[in-house]
Design an enzyme around this catalytic site. Structure first.
Site, mmCIF file in Angstrom:
data_model
loop_
_atom_site.group_PDB
_atom_site.id
_atom_site.type_symbol
_atom_site.label_atom_id
_atom_site.label_comp_id
_atom_site.label_asym_id
_atom_site.label_seq_id
_atom_site.Cartn_x
_atom_site.Cartn_y
_atom_site.Cartn_z
ATOM 1 N N PRO A 10 -56.011 -41.622 -25.836
ATOM 2 C CA PRO A 10 -56.594 -40.463 -26.489
ATOM 3 C C PRO A 10 -55.570 -39.508 -27.097
ATOM 4 O O PRO A 10 -54.671 -39.039 -26.431
ATOM 5 C CB PRO A 10 -57.378 -39.780 -25.365
ATOM 6 C CG PRO A 10 -56.893 -40.381 -24.107
ATOM 7 C CD PRO A 10 -56.247 -41.677 -24.414
ATOM 8 N N GLU A 11 -55.743 -39.263 -28.368
ATOM 9 C CA GLU A 11 -54.996 -38.238 -29.089
ATOM 10 C C GLU A 11 -56.037 -37.259 -29.610
ATOM 11 O O GLU A 11 -57.184 -37.289 -29.165
ATOM 12 C CB GLU A 11 -54.171 -38.878 -30.220
ATOM 13 C CG GLU A 11 -53.193 -39.934 -29.691
ATOM 14 C CD GLU A 11 -52.362 -40.589 -30.784
ATOM 15 O OE1 GLU A 11 -52.106 -39.945 -31.817
ATOM 16 O OE2 GLU A 11 -51.969 -41.755 -30.602
ATOM 17 N N ARG A 111 -54.832 -46.050 -15.399
ATOM 18 C CA ARG A 111 -53.407 -45.917 -15.051
ATOM 19 C C ARG A 111 -53.031 -44.637 -14.327
ATOM 20 O O ARG A 111 -51.868 -44.438 -13.994
ATOM 21 C CB ARG A 111 -52.574 -46.093 -16.309
ATOM 22 C CG ARG A 111 -52.712 -47.508 -16.804
ATOM 23 C CD ARG A 111 -51.887 -47.820 -18.013
ATOM 24 N NE ARG A 111 -52.459 -49.024 -18.611
ATOM 25 C CZ ARG A 111 -52.042 -49.570 -19.715
ATOM 26 N NH1 ARG A 111 -51.049 -49.032 -20.364
ATOM 27 N NH2 ARG A 111 -52.613 -50.645 -20.185
ATOM 28 N N ARG A 145 -36.542 -26.374 -37.210
ATOM 29 C CA ARG A 145 -36.165 -27.304 -36.146
ATOM 30 C C ARG A 145 -35.129 -28.297 -36.636
ATOM 31 O O ARG A 145 -35.054 -28.616 -37.813
ATOM 32 C CB ARG A 145 -37.413 -28.062 -35.650
ATOM 33 C CG ARG A 145 -38.503 -27.150 -35.124
ATOM 34 C CD ARG A 145 -38.073 -26.446 -33.860
ATOM 35 N NE ARG A 145 -38.074 -27.344 -32.736
ATOM 36 C CZ ARG A 145 -38.959 -27.292 -31.736
ATOM 37 N NH1 ARG A 145 -39.895 -26.378 -31.742
ATOM 38 N NH2 ARG A 145 -38.897 -28.139 -30.741
ATOM 39 N N ARG A 254 -40.715 -45.360 -28.140
ATOM 40 C CA ARG A 254 -42.069 -45.617 -28.630
ATOM 41 C C ARG A 254 -42.018 -46.553 -29.835
ATOM 42 O O ARG A 254 -41.165 -46.387 -30.723
ATOM 43 C CB ARG A 254 -42.746 -44.309 -29.057
ATOM 44 C CG ARG A 254 -42.916 -43.316 -27.932
ATOM 45 C CD ARG A 254 -43.915 -43.827 -26.887
ATOM 46 N NE ARG A 254 -43.991 -42.975 -25.724
ATOM 47 C CZ ARG A 254 -43.481 -43.273 -24.512
ATOM 48 N NH1 ARG A 254 -42.841 -44.411 -24.315
ATOM 49 N NH2 ARG A 254 -43.613 -42.447 -23.514
#
Length: 265
Positions: A10-11, A111, A145, A254
């Site tokens: 889920p995002e 999980r 940033r 990732r």
DNA sequence: TGCCATGTTAATGC
DNA sequence: TGCATTAACATGGC
């Protein structure tokens, strides 16, 4: 009543879909009893939740919050968390809320990276919501940033709601390389990224999110946006824009998918 | 069998 | 301080 399942990885679009779906099912209901069935699912005393009323359900970044008459139940879905209405309890059911109309809200999580906590206010540690921040503010935030785009967009304190799938898809739509330096982006490119993110998330919500694996809903309540992914999981396949093969590299541990032609560094 | 997928947090070092 | 890097957590699937 049939069980309804929502998943997975889920995002923001998945959390939004869950929140909207739950909202109509549990708003106005009072919690009768709560049981935590796994030690790590919550540190709270479930008895504290009894008698509280669920006002509504809202999304916060990629998380879901049950807004109560006093406080919130903060639901971190982790990787495999799912909120289910009237589901039969299974081996992965970690928490159960019995409501005053006889219905049951449960939290399943294979999980166990997900968790539930009772809090007074939404966490202030997260960055702005990508669907709320405007383009100019987003561009200014980006240029301040020093990191690379992919790690930055995954950082929830920079922007709340994107995860691995949607970062890759957003960078593709914006034509930006995942390792490009944030501070060097021209304002027009940064604003383009903002637009790409908003458009992507809006599309994904309209398709009820992406279902990659895990649960399948017997009634067909499954996201379909996975069918519209352009780079995520498409290693070696031709780019929809130019035909070049999609590449996969690893960034901050990732899997990262991009088109080497459309997304120049 | 052993590695992969993932979100989040923590630890360490520069 | 902020940024990069790595590990840890859990567990089904391959």
């Amino acid at each position: 009543m049939a069980a309804t399942y929502w998943s997975t990885l889920p995002e923001l679009p998945e959390a939004e879909t869950i929140a909207r779906s739950l909202r109509s099912a549990v708003s106005g209901r009072t919690i009768v009893t709560v049981a935590f069935l796994a030690k790590r699912v919550s540190q709270d005393d479930p008895a504290r939740l009894a008698g509280r009323t669920i006002r509504t359900v809202v999304r916060h970044g990629k998380q879901v919050m049950l807004e109560l008459d006093r406080g919130f139940v903060h639901v971190k879905l982790g990787m495999t968390g799912a909120l289910l209405v009237n589901a039969v309890a299974g081996a992965y059911t970690r928490a159960v809320f019995d409501l005053d109309d006889g219905s049951r809200l449960s939290f399943d999580d294979i999980r166990q990276f997900g968790s539930l906590s009772l809090i007074d206010a939404p966490p202030a540690t997260l960055g702005p919501d990508p669907l709320e921040i405007d383009a100019v503010a987003f561009a200014a935030r980006l240029r301040a940033r020093r990191g690379k785009l992919k790690p930055l967009l995954l950082n929830q304190s920079f922007l709340r709601g994107l995860g691995n799938i949607y970062v890759d898809e957003a960078l593709f739509r914006a034509g930006l390389h995942p390792l490009a330096a944030a501070e060097r982006l021209k304002p027009a490119r940064a604003e383009g990224l903002h637009a790409a993110i908003a458009e992507l998330l809006t599309d994904a919500i309209a398709h009820r999110g992406s279902s990659i694996s895990d649960y399948v809903d017997a009634a067909g309540e499954r996201g379909s946006f996975q069918n519209l992914h352009r780079v995520y999981g498409k290693e070696g396949q031709p780019c929809v824009n130019c035909g070049e093969h999609i590449r996969r590299i690893v960034v901050v541990q990732r899997g990262t998918h991009f088109c080497p032609h459309c997304q120049r560094r």
